[in-house]
Design a protein around this motif. Sequence first.
Motif, short mmCIF file in Angstrom:
data_model
loop_
_atom_site.label_atom_id
_atom_site.label_comp_id
_atom_site.label_asym_id
_atom_site.label_seq_id
_atom_site.Cartn_x
_atom_site.Cartn_y
_atom_site.Cartn_z
N LEU A 148 47.79 24.90 38.60
CA LEU A 148 47.16 25.51 37.43
C LEU A 148 45.96 24.69 36.97
O LEU A 148 44.89 25.25 36.65
N SER B 82 42.86 33.36 37.65
CA SER B 82 43.91 34.27 38.11
C SER B 82 43.75 34.59 39.59
O SER B 82 44.72 34.57 40.36
N ASP B 83 42.51 34.88 40.01
CA ASP B 83 42.26 35.15 41.43
C ASP B 83 42.63 33.95 42.30
O ASP B 83 43.26 34.09 43.35
N LEU C 61 44.72 31.50 41.60
CA LEU C 61 46.15 31.22 41.56
C LEU C 61 46.91 32.09 42.56
O LEU C 61 47.77 31.62 43.30
N PHE C 62 46.59 33.38 42.61
CA PHE C 62 47.27 34.27 43.54
C PHE C 62 46.85 33.97 44.98
O PHE C 62 47.63 34.19 45.92
N LEU D 148 39.12 32.84 32.93
CA LEU D 148 40.52 33.26 33.12
C LEU D 148 40.66 34.20 34.31
O LEU D 148 41.63 34.12 35.07
N ALA D 149 39.68 35.08 34.50
CA ALA D 149 39.74 36.01 35.63
C ALA D 149 39.62 35.27 36.96
O ALA D 149 40.36 35.54 37.92
N HIS D 150 38.70 34.31 37.03
CA HIS D 150 38.55 33.50 38.24
C HIS D 150 39.81 32.68 38.52
O HIS D 150 40.28 32.58 39.66
#
Length: 344
Positions: free
Chosen positions: A60, A221-222, A224-225, A217-219
């Motif tokens: 994270l 999230s990408d 992390l997955f 936050l969007a980056h």
Amino acid sequence: MTAVYRIGMPLLTAGCLAMLALILADNGWLSAIASLDPATVQSFKLLLLGIILETFPFILLGVFVSALLQVFVSDATIARLTPKHPVAGVLFGSLLGLLFPLCECGMIPVVRRLIRKGMPPYIGMVFIFAGPVINPVVFTSTYAAFRGQPGMAYARLGLALAICLVLGLLLSRFLKRNPLKRDAYELAAANNGSTSIYEHDHSQGAKGLWGRMTATLAHASDELFDIGKYVILGAFLTAIVQTSVDREVLAGIGSGTWSGSAFMMGLAFLLSLCSTSDAFVAASFNGVFAPSALLAFLVFGPMVDLKSVLMLLGTFRTKVVAAVVLLLFALVLAGSLLTGRFWL
């Protein structure tokens, strides 16, 4: 190939999450299928969950740093701060861990972003392998674990630095192509004739602080997955090894000087311990293995282990990863034997 990445990668992610959920929610079917006693299955589940919980905070941290770099730091800034001379660049990459004491799980997404923003690949790759060893947290834990042998902490730091300097100079000389794999976004962009390597660059059009934080936050999230599936798969394999390997048998196999070092390096690879705690595991073998073998365990493990290799293979080209891992194995083996003979 684009279709494989677009469909296969989300399916792999979903499969890893489903496997994790089924294992943690096990009500006896795992024992029946694997013909294992419930105590072993429980140990496996605890280890699996422990590895994931130990790793994900660093993941994270890594993906958020990576996302902040993407949104707030320009390519020109990265180029301006990065040393141009290879020797200075290798030193820069080797010592970055003193400022950013992340584990390799957190470093890989950060380095991937830095390379895409213009950092020379050899500097980023040196940071991945040097950072987990050459940082103040790891030095302190090693010193505490070997209170009666403080030289082990200095030997670990010095040998890791020497190996990373050699690795970095070789990479600066021979690594001519971009070592990063083309991910789904790049393949889609190439297929569509786009000039951007990111089909979903969330920072485009982001205005103001709120817009940039949303893009961050969007980056994250990408990222992390993208990275998380390799962590789950690596944790699964590591937990299997730790619950099935008899420690007394391992100690008997690796009793020789040369074979002991090679064996402890293989053990470090399989156990995939965190670099902040592996010194206490190594200290538990004190008196069973030679100091050179313990040093090899302490240096090689944080650089190359099961879960980090899976993450490296998901980020860098396979040939590059294979060549670097083999080179590190040879350098650590030779360096630990020489250090054990003339220092420890």
